[in-house]
Design an enzyme around this catalytic site. Structure first.
Site, PDB file in Angstrom:
ATOM      1  N   LYS A 170       0.864  -1.177   0.000  1.00 21.00           N
ATOM      2  CA  LYS A 170       0.000   0.000   0.000  1.00 21.00           C
ATOM      3  C   LYS A 170       0.899   1.225   0.000  1.00 21.00           C
ATOM      4  O   LYS A 170       1.927   1.243   0.695  1.00 21.00           O
ATOM      5  CB  LYS A 170      -0.874  -0.004   1.262  1.00 21.00           C
ATOM      6  CG  LYS A 170      -1.818  -1.186   1.336  1.00 21.00           C
ATOM      7  CD  LYS A 170      -2.936  -1.036   0.325  1.00 21.00           C
ATOM      8  CE  LYS A 170      -3.968  -2.146   0.475  1.00 21.00           C
ATOM      9  NZ  LYS A 170      -5.096  -1.959  -0.459  1.00 21.00           N
ATOM     10  N   ASP A 221      -0.571  -0.295  -4.399  1.00 20.89           N
ATOM     11  CA  ASP A 221      -1.997   0.038  -4.359  1.00 20.89           C
ATOM     12  C   ASP A 221      -2.140   1.337  -3.567  1.00 20.89           C
ATOM     13  O   ASP A 221      -1.785   1.394  -2.388  1.00 20.89           O
ATOM     14  CB  ASP A 221      -2.775  -1.098  -3.677  1.00 20.89           C
ATOM     15  CG  ASP A 221      -4.284  -0.880  -3.690  1.00 20.89           C
ATOM     16  OD1 ASP A 221      -4.741   0.178  -4.175  1.00 20.89           O
ATOM     17  OD2 ASP A 221      -5.013  -1.773  -3.199  1.00 20.89           O
ATOM     18  N   GLU A 278      -2.189   0.174  -8.638  1.00 23.23           N
ATOM     19  CA  GLU A 278      -3.619  -0.022  -8.427  1.00 23.23           C
ATOM     20  C   GLU A 278      -4.270   1.247  -7.870  1.00 23.23           C
ATOM     21  O   GLU A 278      -3.764   1.834  -6.916  1.00 23.23           O
ATOM     22  CB  GLU A 278      -3.798  -1.206  -7.450  1.00 23.23           C
ATOM     23  CG  GLU A 278      -5.219  -1.644  -7.224  1.00 23.23           C
ATOM     24  CD  GLU A 278      -5.291  -2.876  -6.303  1.00 23.23           C
ATOM     25  OE1 GLU A 278      -4.303  -3.645  -6.230  1.00 23.23           O
ATOM     26  OE2 GLU A 278      -6.335  -3.051  -5.653  1.00 23.23           O
ATOM     27  N   ASP A 284      -9.504  -0.561  -9.182  1.00 25.94           N
ATOM     28  CA  ASP A 284     -10.183  -1.329  -8.136  1.00 25.94           C
ATOM     29  C   ASP A 284     -11.469  -0.566  -7.777  1.00 25.94           C
ATOM     30  O   ASP A 284     -12.531  -0.800  -8.362  1.00 25.94           O
ATOM     31  CB  ASP A 284      -9.224  -1.489  -6.934  1.00 25.94           C
ATOM     32  CG  ASP A 284      -9.853  -2.153  -5.711  1.00 25.94           C
ATOM     33  OD1 ASP A 284     -11.044  -2.447  -5.736  1.00 25.94           O
ATOM     34  OD2 ASP A 284      -9.134  -2.382  -4.707  1.00 25.94           O
ATOM     35  N   LYS A 328     -12.876  -7.738  -7.586  1.00 28.99           N
ATOM     36  CA  LYS A 328     -13.327  -8.192  -6.277  1.00 28.99           C
ATOM     37  C   LYS A 328     -14.774  -8.577  -6.484  1.00 28.99           C
ATOM     38  O   LYS A 328     -15.607  -7.716  -6.820  1.00 28.99           O
ATOM     39  CB  LYS A 328     -13.240  -7.080  -5.237  1.00 28.99           C
ATOM     40  CG  LYS A 328     -11.819  -6.789  -4.828  1.00 28.99           C
ATOM     41  CD  LYS A 328     -11.766  -5.818  -3.693  1.00 28.99           C
ATOM     42  CE  LYS A 328     -10.324  -5.393  -3.490  1.00 28.99           C
ATOM     43  NZ  LYS A 328     -10.209  -4.306  -2.528  1.00 28.99           N
TER      44      LYS A 328
HETATM   45  O1  OSB Z   1      -7.701  -2.059  -1.925  1.00 27.47           O
HETATM   46  O2  OSB Z   1      -7.326  -4.082  -2.410  1.00 27.47           O
HETATM   47  C1  OSB Z   1      -7.674  -3.236  -1.585  1.00 27.47           C
HETATM   48  C2  OSB Z   1      -8.238  -4.914   1.798  1.00 27.47           C
HETATM   49  C3  OSB Z   1      -9.346  -4.228   2.248  1.00 27.47           C
HETATM   50  C4  OSB Z   1      -9.867  -3.213   1.480  1.00 27.47           C
HETATM   51  C5  OSB Z   1      -9.269  -2.885   0.270  1.00 27.47           C
HETATM   52  C6  OSB Z   1      -8.163  -3.577  -0.207  1.00 27.47           C
HETATM   53  C7  OSB Z   1      -7.626  -4.590   0.600  1.00 27.47           C
HETATM   54  C8  OSB Z   1      -6.416  -5.330   0.252  1.00 27.47           C
HETATM   55  C9  OSB Z   1      -6.182  -6.659   0.931  1.00 27.47           C
HETATM   56  O3  OSB Z   1      -5.549  -4.902  -0.482  1.00 27.47           O
HETATM   57  C10 OSB Z   1      -6.559  -7.827   0.124  1.00 27.47           C
HETATM   58  C11 OSB Z   1      -6.607  -9.087   0.955  1.00 27.47           C
HETATM   59  O4  OSB Z   1      -5.563  -9.493   1.478  1.00 27.47           O
HETATM   60  O5  OSB Z   1      -7.696  -9.664   1.080  1.00 27.47           O
HETATM   61 MG    MG Z   2      -7.101  -2.073  -4.002  1.00 25.29          MG
END
Ligand code: OSB
Ligand code: MG
Length: 366
Positions: free
Chosen positions: A162, A187, A212, A237, A261
């Protein structure tokens, strides 16, 4: 037919920090469908308490399911598939995560009832999937490097970190110096704007797999402007909520890759459709720190042939001391997760563990 909603709060083994906040517990709504013959189906709506990642929260999803989604489900005499609800659910705008938990439960129920694996419903063709890990913002760079090293030792295929302003270029420089050409991506969870184009240009030198969601969570077109300026692929995303939006974003060259997702796009069948239409190298499966239940759903989705890019579905132990399925999701030392192609989920749901994590339950029937 009976439908149970269960709000769970599962402590995370490590806090998860993004540009929108820190999570210490995983909140989710579990959905259990059961009928008179003993057929059951489990699904999950993985969300957060705060509208940080998206406008939906565990409480809005609980309300939408209770007031609108579950009553429509209970009207059905026999449940044969989620498409039976597409007409009434199309009148309920948005709330994709709320819908997806119901869908996941229906998919498991239908698989169980017809003696199939969820993999048969989702078109899985692989018996194991390569996987990655998403690492939150850490208190300092040394802690991050230690964490990366731990996950690489465990076999994970790619590292996602992140980022946010002040936690970006310097961090990447240190990672490349320490770990060389590992598969790496970032991300931003919408933490930047077009004023930061120079910063993203500077990121090109780190040869990331993708960046991302760098820009606003509702924007698509500004991402096109950014993509034109940089070599690193942009991945969307937060901005993508429907099959159409996913296809258009790629066709219009606003991004090169979509993080699918299933919850964010209204469920697994929509996720399958996006993957089918976009194909290999354009999609991968993200995560919402799911419990074992939707973790297994996500794995069956990723066993489709289009998912060549490792996803965010890590092993259960990366999130929880004790998951709610047995066996828990396990990553082998080569970074693969092997799927269990039994009936339905293919794993046992540990209802006593669910009781331990449950903070509220509601049973619905006609
Ligand atoms: O932005 O992908 C994201 C987790 C919670 C909310 C948003 C995100 C995420 C993750 C973790 O990046 C993904 C995971 O390990 O399930
Ligand atoms: Mg993300």
């Amino acid at each position: 037919m009976k439908v149970k909603q269960i709000m769970v709060k599962m402590p995370l083994v490590h806090p998860f920090t993004t540009s929108f906040g820190t999570q210490r517990d995983k909140y989710a709504i579990l959905i259990k469908i059961s009928d008179e013959e003993g057929n059951i189906g489990w699904g999950e709506t993985p969300l957060e308490r705060q509208p940080g990642y998206c406008y939906e929260t565990t409480e809005t999803a609980w309300y939408i399911q209770k007031e609108f989604l579950i009553p429509e489900l209970l009207k059905l005499d026999t449940l044969t598939g989620y498409e039976q609800l597409s007409e009434p659910y199309s009148k309920i705008r948005g709330h994709e995560f709320a819908k997806s938990g119901i869908e996941a439960a229906i998919n498991t129920y239908v698989a169980n009832k017809t003696g199939k694996s969820l993999g048969d419903l989702y078109g899985s063709v692989r018996s194991k999937v390569p996987t990655g890990v998403s690492i939150g913002i850490q208190p300092d760079i040394d802690k991050l490097l230690t964490r990366i090293s731990t996950f690489l030792d465990q076999g994970y295929h790619r590292i996602k970190i992140k980022i946010q302003p002040g936690w970006d270029l310097e961090v990447l420089k240190r990672i490349r110096t320490e770990f060389g050409d590992i598969k790496l991506m970032v991300d931003a969870n919408s933490a930047y704007s077009l004023n930061d184009v120079e910063l993203f240009k500077a990121m090109d030198r780190y040869e990331l797999m993708m960046i991302e969601q760098p820009l606003h969570y509702q924007d698509v077109l500004q991402h096109k402007k950014l993509q034109r300026e940089i070599d690193t692929p942009v991945c969307l995303d937060e901005s993508i909520h429907t099959v159409t939006e996913a296809i258009e974003a790629i066709e219009q060259e606003c991004a090169q890759i979509i993080n699918i997702k299933p919850g964010r796009v209204g469920g697994y069948m929509n996720a399958v459709e996006i993957a089918r239409k976009l194909g290999k190298n354009k999609v991968w499966c993200g995560g919402m720190l799911e419990s074992g239940i939707n973790r297994v759903h996500n794995l069956f989705l990723q066993a489709r042939e289009e998912f060549s890019i490792p996803g965010d579905t890590s092993g259960s132990n990366r999130y929880f001391e004790q998951d709610i399925i047995a066996p828990a999701v396990k990553v082998d030392d080569k970074g693969y997760i092997t799927l269990l192609h039994g009936k339905g989920l293919g794993v046992e749901v540990l209802e006593d563990k669910i009781e331990d994590y449950s903070i509220r339950q509601q049973l619905y029937m006609l």
